[in-house]
Design a protein around this motif. Sequence first.
Motif, PDB file in Angstrom:
ATOM      1  N   VAL A 194      30.414   6.244  -9.638  1.00 20.90           N
ATOM      2  CA  VAL A 194      30.071   7.185 -10.710  1.00 20.90           C
ATOM      3  C   VAL A 194      31.099   7.189 -11.831  1.00 20.90           C
ATOM      4  CG1 VAL A 194      28.630   8.723  -9.331  1.00 20.90           C
ATOM      5  CG2 VAL A 194      31.096   9.104  -9.432  1.00 20.90           C
ATOM      6  N   GLU A 227      19.306   9.289 -11.732  1.00 24.43           N
ATOM      7  CA  GLU A 227      18.741   9.871 -12.948  1.00 24.43           C
ATOM      8  C   GLU A 227      17.460   9.140 -13.351  1.00 24.43           C
ATOM      9  OE1 GLU A 227      22.352   9.468 -14.978  1.00 24.43           O
ATOM     10  OE2 GLU A 227      23.124  11.297 -14.069  1.00 24.43           O
ATOM     11  N   LEU A 228      17.457   7.839 -13.120  1.00 21.46           N
ATOM     12  CA  LEU A 228      16.249   7.080 -13.440  1.00 21.46           C
ATOM     13  C   LEU A 228      15.104   7.492 -12.521  1.00 21.46           C
ATOM     14  CD1 LEU A 228      14.970   4.532 -14.953  1.00 21.46           C
ATOM     15  CD2 LEU A 228      15.475   3.333 -12.818  1.00 21.46           C
ATOM     16  N   GLN A 283      14.800  10.092 -10.438  1.00 21.91           N
ATOM     17  CA  GLN A 283      14.484  11.516 -10.340  1.00 21.91           C
ATOM     18  C   GLN A 283      13.817  11.813  -8.997  1.00 21.91           C
ATOM     19  OE1 GLN A 283      15.032  13.990 -12.911  1.00 21.91           O
ATOM     20  NE2 GLN A 283      16.301  12.543 -14.016  1.00 21.91           N
ATOM     21  N   ALA A 302      23.255   6.756 -12.202  1.00 21.47           N
ATOM     22  CA  ALA A 302      22.222   6.201 -13.089  1.00 21.47           C
ATOM     23  C   ALA A 302      20.921   5.953 -12.323  1.00 21.47           C
ATOM     24  CB  ALA A 302      22.719   4.911 -13.722  1.00 21.47           C
ATOM     25  N   ALA A 356      29.584  21.690  -6.867  1.00 21.86           N
ATOM     26  CA  ALA A 356      30.653  21.741  -7.860  1.00 21.86           C
ATOM     27  C   ALA A 356      30.380  22.956  -8.722  1.00 21.86           C
ATOM     28  CB  ALA A 356      30.653  20.472  -8.696  1.00 21.86           C
ATOM     29  N   ILE A 370      19.122  -1.753 -13.601  1.00 19.14           N
ATOM     30  CA  ILE A 370      20.288  -0.903 -13.351  1.00 19.14           C
ATOM     31  C   ILE A 370      20.822  -1.313 -11.978  1.00 19.14           C
ATOM     32  CG2 ILE A 370      21.098   1.459 -12.986  1.00 19.14           C
ATOM     33  CD1 ILE A 370      18.748   2.364 -14.775  1.00 19.14           C
ATOM     34  N   GLN A 397      25.211   1.707  -9.279  1.00 20.65           N
ATOM     35  CA  GLN A 397      25.360   2.731 -10.328  1.00 20.65           C
ATOM     36  C   GLN A 397      24.672   3.996  -9.845  1.00 20.65           C
ATOM     37  OE1 GLN A 397      26.474   3.337 -13.415  1.00 20.65           O
ATOM     38  NE2 GLN A 397      26.637   1.473 -14.622  1.00 20.65           N
TER      39      GLN A 397
END
Lengths: 932, 428
Positions: free
Chosen positions: A42, A415-416, A418, A412, A172, A405, A409
């Motif tokens: 990350v 996020e791609l 989801q 990433a 977090a 990607i 990663q």
Amino acid sequence: MAKITVDGLSYEVNPDNNLLQECLSQGLDLPYFCWHPCMGSVGACRQCAVKTYRDAEDKNGTLVMACMTPASDGAIVSIEDEQASAFRAGVIESLMTSHPHDCPVCEEGGECHLQDMTQMSGHNYRRYDKLKVTHRNQDLGPFLNHEMNRCITCYRCVRFYDDYAGGTDLAAQASHHHTYFGRFEDGTLESEFSGNLAEVCPTGVFTDKPFSEHYTRKWDLQVAPSVCTGCAVGCNTTPGERYGSLRRVVNRYNSEINGYFLCDRGRFGAHYVNTDNRLRSAKDAAGMTLSTEEAEEKLAAVCAQGAIGIGSPRASVEANFALRCLVGEDNYYSGESAQNHEALQWLLSCLEDEAFSCPTIKEMEGADAVLVLGEDVTNTAPRVALALRQSVRSEATRLAAKARIPSWQDAAVRELAQEAQSPLALFSTGATRLDDVASTTLNADPASLLAAAKAVDVRLAGGSPDYDALIPEASSGASKGETMQAVESVCAALIAAQEPLIVCGSHAGVELMRVAASIARTLSALKSAPCALALLPAEDNSVGHAMLVRPQNTLAAALTKLSDGAASAVIIIENDLTRRAPSAAVTAALQAAEQVVVVDHLNTATTRAATLALPSTSFNEYESSRVNYEGRAQLSFQVSQYPSGTKPVEHWLGVDGALHSASLIARCSAEAAGFASLPKILPDALTRVAGLKVPRQSHRYSGRTAMNANVAVNEGKQAVDENSVMAFSMEGALLQQDASVLASPWAPRWSSNQSITKFQAEVGGELKQEQKGVHLLTRSVQSAVVEPDSHVVSGATDPATKGELGVHFVQQIFGSDELSAHSPAIRERLCDAYVALSPPQAASLGATTGDRLVISGTTTELSLVVRTQTPDTVAMIYPGTSAAGESINALDLPHRITLTRAPDQEAGAASLGLAALIVGDAVFSHARAAEE
Amino acid sequence: MSAHAEQRPLTKNIDLKRGPLALKEYEAAGGYAGPRAIAAGLQPNEVLERIKESGLKGRGGAGFPTGLKWSFVPQGPDSEQQKYLVVNADEMEPGTFKDRLLMEGDPHLLIEGMIIAAYTIQASRAFIFLRGEYLLAEKRLAQAIAEARAAGHLGENVFGTGFAFDIVLHTSAGRYICGEETALLNALEGKRANPRAKPPFPQVSGLWGKPTIVNNVETLCNLPGIIANGVEWYQSLGSGGDFGTKLFGVSGRVKTPGCWELPFGVSIREVIEGYGGGMQEGYRLKAFLPGGGSTDFLTPDHLDTPLTYGAIGELGSRLATGTMILLDDQTCPVGMIGNLMKFFAHESCGFCTPCRDGLPWVDAIFRDLEEGKGAHKDIAILQDHVGYLGPGKTFCALAPGATAPLGSGLKLFADEFETHANSGCPYH
């Protein structure tokens, strides 16, 4: 393959990986924190900065994070570059600004990745003289300490706990240099995999709490490679011992099974070996202590008289085989419950069936469509649940590849993708802890589940167009329409999948296991390749025990033989029969028998009924092997010397060759069907470095000459271990010369568990000298197809009988396993025996969560838990110990019951014993509310 | 006043003495000509070509060519069909208040720009990520969106084109980092506002993993003018390699601080002394940040530099948002930089180490210097951080932005830092 240059030397690397991973794979030292081989990159900590150069002409280079840079062909890299080195030292300096420097009192000290990386970076002078940020710590329950001041904010904890393990109660919080990792309030961490935080955290924020209570530095622990006894998965572990007590268990890397992670039952469940509940001396019928010699004489007399033997799925292969040798194969009986015995016979036939393949945990992670039938894997084989949770990410991997990607990663890719997930279908009676990642969940009574599973099979086979006729009109869970929809979506997913996986287990019952196999067989035919089928037995050596027992030698047959007087003496090893058969049958048999010899390391109801009880060794006290769900035999080494008075089962039984493990294993391989390849699990003594043994103690082990000075001031002779390639010593083969017996990785500059990369052929891959155990069974035959019989499925109810509920037993990760339930930390997580009912059923009884219910016609009391996903006609019962302290034998309960509210209780008076309960349909919050 | 004021495509409708133009008034003033041109048959690729040709650069600070950015969005039948447009209206750069003027003054101009952008990249939905404190902008945008929706300018069939497009107005919970486009996307998804790694860029995998364009408010407000008046007209505005007009602002001790729309190439002096009215009586200009809080200091020697990305870049600073912060001779430069450092340290998202743990150290040193507790070694540590927090070392541009005033300030005000280290702040 790609070629890269690092500091002038050329390396062949995999361009699909990042530079950090490839540098580590090449054995280079490059510091890092946030990257993890299982969790990818990350780019948070900035610790792995290196210089990259455009070409040979480029003298300035660019500073990049190795973890965020692909290892592309032709890359020119410098780790040693002055600027890169200075930056890495600067990152440590930053991380350290608020770190308390409390290494001397920190549990992580000596195996701390932060210590290692600090030294590696060269930062050694503190310039920061301003105020430090301090935090408030939380009580996170019995498993983990929380010391947030040590935090270096690498985000690994939340990335493991939330992203990898699916936890929801660690996050977090706040921002900038006040970022805080914890729960929204104090309280027990809910995830079944929370203990991994102690290993994932690179410093001492999350540490092993039971270990802290009798803490020892890593280098002072005596260790050996071991195998977890918590379930049938057989995760590899490293127990550590000091002064004769087990101090902790940590993960031992195995590329095919547990990888980097254990479940909390495995990590915290082994401390039962230290408890007062151990059987520590031989006892006669009156409970009088016997000397070893007296006990051996008595045992010899029983053997001379002729005895039958009852084995055990929680005893090793060697112990079971020694018993079989002693009493003869005819007289050696299964120690399994009737249901499990039958399930295991089926499981064994499937393991020999070439129509299937049995997936490793690693392979389960790669499945792209999964159907789980009936088995609540989170509670019965937790490491499987963690693997299935990863399997749904196969879709993310596919999408990422399409979008170019790289899979490492991590953020990433998430996020791609989801919410996009590979299909995971769960057919189960109640909600499970995997429901949040399931694409299809079907909750219904067991008979309806069986029907739905059959419908899947018929539909897949494409034969019968009226498969829907299989599904009953009235099910107490899902409607017919919902069931049909679930069947359709499961079939579509399995057909579309490249790597489908079917999971079932003995808790789900043999009938469902048969359908599971049938579905897998259909898929194998459809895809012209063996379909992955994972049938999970209940215990660590269920398979090994079952392989030694003749199918007709059931426990019931043994008990009948005793109560009928056909046998007058019995030898029972490491088995509490009251967990395996109805109490009445056990009592009758043991009372009828003249001689009952029980060899066990725990005090149980069965040892108390013994005429001769003999203390055996626990898993960490003797070298032994176990066979996991795949039919994989694994050797577990002796960690501690066994306590005086105790002996391994095979030594008590004293058959020929039993005094030496290798001889017993050789004899087993020669005499017992299916065990021919067993000797391969033994490390090859001939390859040992100059004949040296492998030390169990580290080269920094302290106190050797003084640790027993309170007993005798002269330095005692070191114990000699003739039985093993391992020695109770600091001296011997160095790990760097031979790591084929690798208990606790360590490498120069790498004191923490991260040093495992030094022993891997490539990061995250196989160990260079990995001992993976051996698959005993070979696939050759097509086993007979057995049609499941739905009439015998428990939980099927007659709707005509009002108020009657079908009993379906549920498992709890903390409690259902006999041994770990005695571990002090686990005891704090035990819940009372409970019955889960649907809200309408509970309402009809006028009862709410926490109320006590009585099973009509008995005195058995159960605490009520209202679970929303429970089918209306089912009572989901977790046996265990009731709130009143009664230990409930599940096999004593009828298949159908009616319940009434127990008298004399206040309405809604909640039992504290449910506060530790965590199940899929959010009962925990009820229990918590009740607690407050 | 100069002749530059003649062409004000961004602010022509803005009159601070009254509210913004309502939809009808806006259309009467020639508004929504862009979407009408689309309705008349202008194709997405034609718009894209026109914007590329115009040379429009992003006004959020980085100055990246807008057309080029749009062209990275995968198009065609095989591409992901759901695409998003996101408006970065999280204006939190210190000293910057230009987007506020546009949104409060002429919300329909932004909506028109959004329709043009969304049509070009074929996004069916847009989100305006608005700074939470911009309450008036929120009210006026919401009203304008409602008007546009009622008129059919937004919705299933925008201007009768068959193109479906609607706008969601989202007000931020308030973090500076949300202005970083990928942190903004995370915040919009309801996650921690940590930036994302690039690559992949949002154009490929953005909001909810879909192709996404994030544009600044002012950037989008440039689009209606370009479509309505053409590339030639647009390029006739501005000079020095940058086209069109830009909102320039001045804050600090000038006589008339404010924000004005001017063509690129106007000199700094003209803005400060002309529009800003020059320094207040008794104050002398000592230095200034040309483009908001994260740009390098320039000095009065640079006053005749034209305001273009290139010219300011050559001086080692950045035009960025084009809103200057002026430092006068009676304000402590160390205090000014310290104030910025406190802001940046507080606004760090906490994700990467140098920013999270480096900036608070810098901030603590400034506090010590202020109170006379500082030492010479502290100045060396500040200097170290200029390199340590620089571009490429952190995860996003926040900390490198902070090093701009820090690094240039340490050079420019070396004596003042020395004084502070010796005896605290002389300005109190």
